[in-house]
Design an enzyme around this catalytic site. Sequence first.
Site, short mmCIF file in Angstrom:
data_model
loop_
_atom_site.label_atom_id
_atom_site.label_comp_id
_atom_site.label_asym_id
_atom_site.label_seq_id
_atom_site.Cartn_x
_atom_site.Cartn_y
_atom_site.Cartn_z
N ARG A 47 0.84 -1.21 0.00
CA ARG A 47 0.00 0.00 0.00
C ARG A 47 0.87 1.25 0.00
O ARG A 47 0.56 2.24 -0.64
CB ARG A 47 -0.96 0.02 1.20
CG ARG A 47 -1.66 1.37 1.34
CD ARG A 47 -2.93 1.42 2.17
NE ARG A 47 -2.92 0.65 3.38
CZ ARG A 47 -2.23 0.93 4.49
NH1 ARG A 47 -1.47 2.01 4.55
NH2 ARG A 47 -2.31 0.13 5.54
N TYR A 99 -12.53 19.32 -16.87
CA TYR A 99 -13.04 17.95 -16.86
C TYR A 99 -14.17 17.84 -15.82
O TYR A 99 -13.98 18.25 -14.67
CB TYR A 99 -11.89 16.98 -16.53
CG TYR A 99 -12.33 15.56 -16.33
CD1 TYR A 99 -12.92 14.84 -17.37
CD2 TYR A 99 -12.16 14.92 -15.11
CE1 TYR A 99 -13.34 13.54 -17.18
CE2 TYR A 99 -12.56 13.61 -14.92
CZ TYR A 99 -13.16 12.93 -15.96
OH TYR A 99 -13.57 11.63 -15.77
N ASP A 171 -3.62 20.37 -15.06
CA ASP A 171 -4.01 19.05 -15.58
C ASP A 171 -3.44 18.96 -16.99
O ASP A 171 -3.94 19.61 -17.91
CB ASP A 171 -5.54 18.92 -15.55
CG ASP A 171 -6.02 17.52 -15.98
OD1 ASP A 171 -5.27 16.84 -16.73
OD2 ASP A 171 -7.14 17.13 -15.60
C1 LIG Z 1 -9.96 11.31 -17.78
C2 LIG Z 1 -9.54 12.61 -17.22
C3 LIG Z 1 -9.41 12.77 -15.83
C4 LIG Z 1 -9.78 11.70 -14.82
O1 LIG Z 1 -9.01 10.55 -14.92
P1 LIG Z 1 -9.57 9.08 -14.51
O2 LIG Z 1 -8.39 8.22 -14.74
O3 LIG Z 1 -10.75 8.81 -15.39
O4 LIG Z 1 -9.96 9.14 -13.09
C5 LIG Z 1 -8.96 14.00 -15.37
N1 LIG Z 1 -8.67 15.01 -16.21
C6 LIG Z 1 -8.79 14.88 -17.54
C7 LIG Z 1 -8.45 16.04 -18.42
C8 LIG Z 1 -9.23 13.68 -18.09
O5 LIG Z 1 -9.36 13.58 -19.43
#
Ligand SMILES: *Cc1c(COP(=O)(O)O)cnc(C)c1O
Length: 372
Positions: A47, A99, A171
């Site tokens: 973990r 997102y 992001d």
């Molecule tokens: C898919 C996505 C996420 C979330 O990721 P998961 O792996 O689905 O939890 C976050 N930000 C963006 C821009 C995404 O395309």
Amino acid sequence: MRLETLCIHAGYTPDPATGAISPPIHLSTTFERGADGEYPHGYRYARESNPNRRALEEGMAALEGGADALAFASGQAASAALFQALQPGDHVVLPLSVYYGTARLAESLFADWGLQITRVDTTDLAAVAAALTRPTRLVWIETPSNPLLAVTDIAAVVQLARRAGAMVVVDNTWATPLGQRPLELGADFAMHASTKYLGGHSDVMGGLLVAREKNDFVEKLRSVQQTGGSGAPAFDSWLVLRGIRTLACRFEAQCRSAMEVARFLARHPAVVAVHYPGLESHPGHTTAARQMRLWGAMLSFQVKGGRSEAMSVAARVRIFRRATSLGGVESLIEHRASIEGAGSRTPDNLLRLSVGLEHPDDLVEDLARALQ
Ligand SMILES: *Cc1c(COP(=O)(O)O)cnc(C)c1O
């Protein structure tokens, strides 16, 4: 090393026990103590960490140019860790175009927990500055954004946030470390849903946070990951690191095809808008040209008409698959408002494309047929 070379070698050393070039997957949940009671290899319990997760973290830190990285079980787990490492009552600035999972996480789960959220158009620097007049811990940037491909000036927002004493996370899922370098532009964290381009084959979930520097906040994040138990499993970490080896050639080819698809759609009479930062008509084109090395392989477009016209275009494609997600080798098409559900800000005539590795002429012909 250049980025293309780092994709191949970051996080990889031949297995010391066997010389294996492709690393073994360590499924063991527990690791033996030496006779002295110490852990000679640094691993205690899976973990907390395991060799595959650690290799991914080291590889990703190198690829994004950060001091450290943390790998999680999904993109959302990475985002949640960032919010959990804040204090209840902290103020977070979140983009309007983001997102939908990020917004839902912040506004429903973490609002219950006392996080104060302000949504602003982060492409508008005056709006960001106004939001920062309140004491702020974190500014969230997603650029290009999902699903409208809004482009935020990372360096400019970093400057405003620094002055206000706030951290900045970008992001970077859609741009990948090949397309955009948030940490070099001054951001504190780059976040990735490795489920997308890093994994690259629509067969593994994962998330990553890459930190520009090691500090107390990164220690807190590590504790959220290890104590909270949201770290990436061994096999998933192995798959993501394996995906990264081909990231550069996959992503560059996908970006080239996306530009062809965008140019085709921009000329089509049944299309009223194309959202792709590589097009000169895109409002964020100049900023994107300054901060992106590649335009990305995601785009969205709006068809003449409304929801039913968009749905019928999606119904007629034969090569694009009708599915959510992105970043895999196969091209996907999605009516975005449908999956976002109640509260969605996405126009009803919008379709989102993830451009894959098929021949671009096949993709253009498929869309031409569907738009007829
Ligand atoms: C898919 C996505 C996420 C979330 O990721 P998961 O792996 O689905 O939890 C976050 N930000 C963006 C821009 C995404 O395309």
